[in-house]
Design a protein around this motif. Sequence first.
Motif, PDB file in Angstrom:
ATOM      1  N   ASP A 277       1.345  -1.043  -0.041  1.00 20.97           N
ATOM      2  CA  ASP A 277       0.443   0.486   0.142  1.00 20.97           C
ATOM      3  C   ASP A 277       0.635   1.157   0.007  1.00 20.97           C
ATOM      4  OD1 ASP A 277      -2.591  -1.092  -0.423  1.00 20.97           O
ATOM      5  OD2 ASP A 277      -2.096  -1.993   1.950  1.00 20.97           O
ATOM      6  N   THR A 278       0.214   2.258  -0.715  1.00 22.54           N
ATOM      7  CA  THR A 278       0.731   3.480  -0.497  1.00 22.54           C
ATOM      8  C   THR A 278       1.294   3.647   1.330  1.00 22.54           C
ATOM      9  OG1 THR A 278      -0.077   4.887  -1.914  1.00 22.54           O
ATOM     10  CG2 THR A 278       0.695   5.970   0.051  1.00 22.54           C
ATOM     11  N   HIS A 279       1.913   4.418   1.517  1.00 24.89           N
ATOM     12  CA  HIS A 279       2.841   4.138   2.971  1.00 24.89           C
ATOM     13  C   HIS A 279       3.423   5.010   3.750  1.00 24.89           C
ATOM     14  CE1 HIS A 279       3.251   3.361   7.672  1.00 24.89           C
ATOM     15  NE2 HIS A 279       2.143   1.846   7.230  1.00 24.89           N
ATOM     16  N   ASP A 280       2.599   6.110   4.511  1.00 28.18           N
ATOM     17  CA  ASP A 280       3.362   7.709   4.598  1.00 28.18           C
ATOM     18  C   ASP A 280       5.067   7.457   5.213  1.00 28.18           C
ATOM     19  OD1 ASP A 280       1.699   8.781   2.894  1.00 28.18           O
ATOM     20  OD2 ASP A 280       0.647   9.483   5.336  1.00 28.18           O
ATOM     21  N   ALA A 281       4.612   6.705   6.529  1.00 26.36           N
ATOM     22  CA  ALA A 281       5.938   6.208   7.138  1.00 26.36           C
ATOM     23  C   ALA A 281       7.358   5.178   6.335  1.00 26.36           C
ATOM     24  CB  ALA A 281       5.276   5.863   8.192  1.00 26.36           C
ATOM     25  N   ILE A 282       6.779   4.615   5.702  1.00 25.83           N
ATOM     26  CA  ILE A 282       8.094   4.289   4.862  1.00 25.83           C
ATOM     27  C   ILE A 282       8.387   5.444   3.875  1.00 25.83           C
ATOM     28  CG2 ILE A 282       8.425   2.471   3.362  1.00 25.83           C
ATOM     29  CD1 ILE A 282       6.275   0.889   5.305  1.00 25.83           C
ATOM     30  N   GLY A 283       7.274   5.370   2.838  1.00 30.31           N
ATOM     31  CA  GLY A 283       7.893   6.915   2.123  1.00 30.31           C
ATOM     32  C   GLY A 283       7.155   5.994   0.634  1.00 30.31           C
ATOM     33  N   PHE A 284       6.135   5.023   0.852  1.00 28.61           N
ATOM     34  CA  PHE A 284       6.086   4.320  -0.243  1.00 28.61           C
ATOM     35  C   PHE A 284       5.133   5.067  -0.500  1.00 28.61           C
ATOM     36  CE2 PHE A 284       7.997   0.233   0.887  1.00 28.61           C
ATOM     37  CZ  PHE A 284       8.453   0.637   0.059  1.00 28.61           C
ATOM     38  N   GLN A 285       5.082   5.784  -2.076  1.00 28.65           N
ATOM     39  CA  GLN A 285       3.583   6.223  -2.710  1.00 28.65           C
ATOM     40  C   GLN A 285       3.573   5.909  -4.626  1.00 28.65           C
ATOM     41  OE1 GLN A 285       1.723   8.709  -1.551  1.00 28.65           O
ATOM     42  NE2 GLN A 285       0.384   8.765  -3.287  1.00 28.65           N
ATOM     43  N   TRP A 286       2.313   5.699  -3.566  1.00 29.18           N
ATOM     44  CA  TRP A 286       2.406   4.942  -6.024  1.00 29.18           C
ATOM     45  C   TRP A 286       0.845   5.262  -6.567  1.00 29.18           C
ATOM     46  CZ3 TRP A 286       6.256   2.160  -5.238  1.00 29.18           C
ATOM     47  CH2 TRP A 286       6.443   1.328  -4.016  1.00 29.18           C
ATOM     48  N   LEU A 287       1.634   7.014  -7.283  1.00 21.50           N
ATOM     49  CA  LEU A 287      -0.101   7.540  -8.047  1.00 21.50           C
ATOM     50  C   LEU A 287      -0.131   7.895  -6.478  1.00 21.50           C
ATOM     51  CD1 LEU A 287      -0.462   4.845 -11.221  1.00 21.50           C
ATOM     52  CD2 LEU A 287       1.346   6.842 -10.547  1.00 21.50           C
ATOM     53  N   ASP A 288      -1.789   7.988  -7.091  1.00 24.78           N
ATOM     54  CA  ASP A 288      -2.896   8.872  -5.730  1.00 24.78           C
ATOM     55  C   ASP A 288      -3.461   7.549  -5.133  1.00 24.78           C
ATOM     56  OD1 ASP A 288      -4.369  10.142  -4.788  1.00 24.78           O
ATOM     57  OD2 ASP A 288      -6.116   9.974  -6.459  1.00 24.78           O
ATOM     58  N   CYS A 289      -2.328   7.586  -3.915  1.00 25.02           N
ATOM     59  CA  CYS A 289      -2.860   6.464  -2.572  1.00 25.02           C
ATOM     60  C   CYS A 289      -2.919   5.396  -3.261  1.00 25.02           C
ATOM     61  CB  CYS A 289      -3.531   6.687  -2.064  1.00 25.02           C
ATOM     62  SG  CYS A 289      -2.985   8.724  -0.929  1.00 25.02           S
ATOM     63  N   GLY A 290      -2.379   4.221  -3.959  1.00 26.93           N
ATOM     64  CA  GLY A 290      -2.243   3.219  -5.054  1.00 26.93           C
ATOM     65  C   GLY A 290      -2.287   2.184  -4.140  1.00 26.93           C
ATOM     66  N   GLU A 291      -2.300   1.020  -4.907  1.00 31.29           N
ATOM     67  CA  GLU A 291      -1.769  -0.134  -4.280  1.00 31.29           C
ATOM     68  C   GLU A 291      -0.696  -0.871  -5.314  1.00 31.29           C
ATOM     69  OE1 GLU A 291      -3.923  -3.326  -1.797  1.00 31.29           O
ATOM     70  OE2 GLU A 291      -4.004  -3.759  -3.910  1.00 31.29           O
ATOM     71  N   LEU A 292       0.911  -1.071  -5.047  1.00 35.31           N
ATOM     72  CA  LEU A 292       1.674  -2.407  -5.972  1.00 35.31           C
ATOM     73  C   LEU A 292       1.265  -3.576  -5.323  1.00 35.31           C
ATOM     74  CD1 LEU A 292       3.927  -1.115  -8.040  1.00 35.31           C
ATOM     75  CD2 LEU A 292       5.422  -1.637  -5.708  1.00 35.31           C
ATOM     76  N   GLN A 293       0.894  -4.206  -6.819  1.00 30.87           N
ATOM     77  CA  GLN A 293       0.704  -5.971  -6.738  1.00 30.87           C
ATOM     78  C   GLN A 293       1.743  -6.834  -7.477  1.00 30.87           C
ATOM     79  OE1 GLN A 293      -3.731  -5.345  -8.169  1.00 30.87           O
ATOM     80  NE2 GLN A 293      -4.066  -4.333  -6.399  1.00 30.87           N
ATOM     81  N   PHE A 294       2.024  -7.736  -6.240  1.00 28.70           N
ATOM     82  CA  PHE A 294       2.847  -8.337  -7.367  1.00 28.70           C
ATOM     83  C   PHE A 294       1.581  -9.926  -7.476  1.00 28.70           C
ATOM     84  CE2 PHE A 294       5.926  -6.316  -6.149  1.00 28.70           C
ATOM     85  CZ  PHE A 294       6.872  -6.256  -6.167  1.00 28.70           C
ATOM     86  N   PHE A 295       1.584 -10.633  -8.425  1.00 25.44           N
ATOM     87  CA  PHE A 295       0.931 -12.341  -8.957  1.00 25.44           C
ATOM     88  C   PHE A 295       2.146 -13.418  -9.190  1.00 25.44           C
ATOM     89  CE2 PHE A 295      -1.863  -9.009  -8.712  1.00 25.44           C
ATOM     90  CZ  PHE A 295      -2.843  -9.664  -8.126  1.00 25.44           C
ATOM     91  N   ILE A 296       2.087 -14.037  -9.170  1.00 25.11           N
ATOM     92  CA  ILE A 296       2.741 -15.026  -9.571  1.00 25.11           C
ATOM     93  C   ILE A 296       1.979 -16.613  -9.874  1.00 25.11           C
ATOM     94  CG2 ILE A 296       3.307 -16.130  -6.607  1.00 25.11           C
ATOM     95  CD1 ILE A 296       5.894 -17.012  -7.716  1.00 25.11           C
ATOM     96  N   ARG A 297       2.136 -17.774  -9.954  1.00 24.62           N
ATOM     97  CA  ARG A 297       1.421 -18.647 -10.079  1.00 24.62           C
ATOM     98  C   ARG A 297       1.428 -19.526  -9.010  1.00 24.62           C
ATOM     99  NH1 ARG A 297       3.855 -21.759 -13.657  1.00 24.62           N
ATOM    100  NH2 ARG A 297       1.651 -22.915 -14.277  1.00 24.62           N
ATOM    101  N   SER A 298       1.175 -20.607  -9.256  1.00 23.90           N
ATOM    102  CA  SER A 298       0.929 -21.353  -7.168  1.00 23.90           C
ATOM    103  C   SER A 298       2.052 -22.361  -8.252  1.00 23.90           C
ATOM    104  CB  SER A 298      -0.413 -21.645  -6.813  1.00 23.90           C
ATOM    105  OG  SER A 298      -1.068 -23.030  -8.848  1.00 23.90           O
TER     106      SER A 298
END
Length: 316
Positions: A277-298
Amino acid sequence: MIKPEQCERLTRKARKTLEEEYGLGAVADLVLNAGRWGIRLDVSTPDEYRRTGNSRVGGHPDLPDDLDWPLTKVGVPMTFLAQLNMVDLSPYTPNDGRGTLPERGMLYFFIGSVDAAYPIEHRVIYEPSTHNLVNRKPDGVTALGGEPTVAHAVTVLPNLEVPTFAYIDVAGLNEQGSASEITSNEEGTLAGSLFDRYRAFESDWNHPSPLNWGGMFGYPDGQHPDAEHQALSYIELGEVYGGSEQECVKKLTAHYDGDEERTWEELSDTLLLLKIDTHDAIGFQWLDCGELQFFIRSADLEDEQFDHTCCSIYSS
């Protein structure tokens, strides 16, 4: 693996919250049956690098001496996001078959530049050993640039994540909920107090604390339930998803020699390895308070193969 008593405790808590705080007892079974067991990741205290090999988000990683810092295609150092020690995570591996992590080792996440386009250039690296690691800094400015992120130790918790806005079975809510509480607006989408209460419950339950920065094996945020289509299209076909679930299924079925049943199995087995997630304390900002997502096949996860993953971003 998540202990049965932990599952029972979280399930009881979720059911009680649905019934007593949100008046959603009529749809509690539907919601809980659709829940996904996963891992919740919170920030702990700022990490001052007093030891190596711990789970960490932000800052700089602890890497083996012989591991080169990942570079983008144009030779720029990728930005480090997180390192997750499997010893910390293994007690909370989902027991519903949705994810099997290695019992030992370290999982690293790096990315290149981020914009609304996808897929995002990235690297997911698995190192079987956590011995002889050295805290490393990149050689120059990384792909994201800007201010460096702030390192935090990570708290790992078991999690029962309920369907997000895009993934909830609206028809099921309509069928099992009180019909008198549900109306359709002019666009034909569900409105009314029951659905509004579910959205409030989902937001509060899935995001219970500002300490939360990410999770594994749950539901992705989004406007449509097609994040798995997007990821599998890239992983298996090497194509950018065009926005049509039907067309994507058609292409994947052709790829699997006309076996549509396998297509749906593969989509079901496309897992949200990590969301950040976007998180101010860490310093992550994904566009407009977005979410970065990593996918993998099981299947790749079970084989400890992390070269075939997809990274994308959701931002409202």
